[in-house]
Design an enzyme around this catalytic site. Structure first.
Site, short mmCIF file in Angstrom:
data_model
loop_
_atom_site.label_atom_id
_atom_site.label_comp_id
_atom_site.label_asym_id
_atom_site.label_seq_id
_atom_site.Cartn_x
_atom_site.Cartn_y
_atom_site.Cartn_z
N GLY A 155 0.83 -1.20 0.00
CA GLY A 155 0.00 0.00 0.00
C GLY A 155 0.86 1.25 0.00
O GLY A 155 2.10 1.17 0.11
N GLY A 157 0.62 5.98 0.53
CA GLY A 157 -0.14 7.12 1.03
C GLY A 157 -0.48 7.04 2.51
O GLY A 157 -1.40 7.71 2.96
N SER A 158 0.26 6.22 3.27
CA SER A 158 0.03 6.01 4.70
C SER A 158 -1.33 5.39 5.00
O SER A 158 -1.82 5.44 6.13
CB SER A 158 0.16 7.34 5.48
OG SER A 158 1.47 7.82 5.42
N GLY A 160 -3.90 2.93 6.19
CA GLY A 160 -3.86 1.80 7.11
C GLY A 160 -2.67 1.79 8.04
O GLY A 160 -2.46 0.81 8.76
N ARG A 280 9.83 4.69 -7.37
CA ARG A 280 9.21 5.64 -8.28
C ARG A 280 9.53 7.04 -7.77
O ARG A 280 10.18 7.21 -6.74
CB ARG A 280 7.69 5.45 -8.27
CG ARG A 280 7.12 5.50 -6.85
CD ARG A 280 5.65 5.68 -6.75
NE ARG A 280 5.18 5.52 -5.38
CZ ARG A 280 5.20 6.47 -4.46
NH1 ARG A 280 5.69 7.66 -4.75
NH2 ARG A 280 4.75 6.24 -3.23
#
Length: 425
Positions: A155, A157-158, A160, A280
């Site tokens: 995952g 974008g922080s 969870g 990325r």
């Protein structure tokens, strides 16, 4: 002569438009392949060609790219979205185009595999365990010792991610992740790791070159929602060298080194400890900060590499750039948000952007989606840049009306970003 096209696999709210604009400046025709092009408002606003295709189906993407080759000279294929960066690499290999090693990207995107490879190579990382169920999470936390960071193994974008400081928070977050409330990108696998405490930094690399090192801040705990970031960070020569050395060690351990890489570390009692390696380019506002600080357009230079051109990474000037995120402190309906034109007029402000429209429901999730805007500024030094940012955010405000509760009425929450503690990207 066929028009040269750049194929973009999916888009992003942060860097998607930057890639489209950079491609156009390079004389390329950007085409986005997406399972749902309507997700990216900039495609329609900028009248960018977009084709609906199942981006989880590599064969479908190959067929679509093959069809496009009948009308275009496909100069390159890439993605600004981490979940699809490996897919873009596979397409590059199929069509014999420059691109990242998809196997290395996939291994890096799995945070547990990434941790294993870094640890095996002697790169300093937090203590960690992999968990598949609540019992595993509890056992892992007991072995490592509270507090611990608990997060999905896959995952970004922080999403969870939470600091669990006691057994109650641990149980609560485990239930959130495994109880159907978290949207998993893959089968549920949880990473439990030591809370590495210390100032956070990030390094941006292109190939095996360190472009620069920035610092970031987030808060309040237990979540890690970005508040502010500064580039370049004020570091001693020794600190810079040690973060750079650790970053290059990450490339070797993970088989990276083609194109952009973003590496996040914390400076702990034992020096720099690697928190995460992103195979990325870091998202907004990192590209803007790098261009303001050094005159290097990372997005354009990445696309040059994608299409087989030579990149130019030399610094054209030296400034200090910083960004302040706008973060609401309550849930409810956004009545209005304004002051952007006044803030943008402050000398030294490079960009003021709102991510939401009035009447948008605000439901904080403790991750990147909580951000409702951003102000970016630069100047010759950090103190001046901070003063410019503060002046600008003081001119921005908004009103949030709490969601109605039975038998209760609350006054609208009017919050100016200047009242929000500074924090991390």
């Amino acid at each position: 002569m066929a028009r040269r096209a750049l194929i973009l696999v999916e888009g992003t709210r942060s860097n998607g438009l930057l890639y489209v604009k950079a491609a156009q400046r390079l004389g390329l025709h950007p085409i986005t392949l997406s399972a749902d092009p309507a997700r990216y408002s900039y495609l329609m606003a900028e009248r960018i060609d977009a084709i609906r295709v199942d981006t989880d189906d590599l064969d479908a993407l190959i067929r679509e790219c093959s069809r496009l080759r009948d009308a275009y000279d496909i100069a390159g294929i890439t993605s600004a979205s981490e979940p699809f960066y490996a897919t873009a690499g596979k397409l590059c290999r199929h069509f014999d185009l420059p691109g990242p090693n998809p196997t290395s990207v996939e291994r890096c995107c799995d945070k547990f595999t990434q941790r294993q490879l870094l640890a095996e190579a002697g790169v300093p990382v937090p203590a960690y365990r992999l968990a598949a169920n609540a019992m595993d999470v509890k056992s892992a936390a007991a072995e490592i010792g509270l507090p611990v960071i608990v997060k999905p193994a896959v995952g970004n974008g922080s999403s969870g991610v939470r600091l669990c400081r006691d057994v109650d928070e641990l149980a609560e977050h485990t239930d959130y992740l495994l109880g159907g409330k978290h949207l998993w990108q893959s089968s549920p696998r949880i990473l439990v790791e030591e809370f590495a405490q210390g100032p956070p930094y990030w390094a941006d690399l292109m190939g095996d070159q360190i472009i620069g090192i920035g610092t970031a801040d987030s808060g309040p705990l237990p979540y890690f929602v970005g508040r502010e970031c500064t580039f370049p960070a004020l570091l001693t020569d020794d600190e810079h060298e040690r973060i750079a050395d650790v970053s290059l060690s990450c490339l070797r351990a993970l088989g990276l080194g083609w194109g952009p890489t973003g590496i996040e570390v914390r400076w702990t009692k034992r020096g720099p400890v690697v928190i995460e390696v992103n195979p990325r380019l870091h998202g907004t506002p990192t590209p803007q900060l790098t261009q303001l600080a050094y005159g290097i357009d990372l997005v354009t230079e990445h696309i040059k590499l994608v299409i087989g051109d030579e990149w130019d990474l030399h610094r054209r000037h030296s400034q200090t750039a910083a960004a302040r995120f706008l973060v609401p402190e309550s849930d409810g309906t956004l009545d209005w948000i304004g002051g952007d034109s006044r803030a943008a007029a402050v000398p030294g402000v490079a960009e003021v952007k709102f991510y939401v429209e009035p009447k948008t429901p605000i439901v904080r999730k403790g991750d990147l989606r909580d951000l409702i805007g951003c102000v970016i500024a630069s100047s010759p030094n950090l103190a001046q840049t901070e003063a410019i940012l503060q002046q600008a955010v003081d001119l921005v405000d908004w009103s949030i009306t709490p969601f109605p509760s039975l038998g209760e009425y609350k006054q609208p929450d009017v919050r100016a970003p200047s009242q929000v503690a500074p924090g991390k990207r």
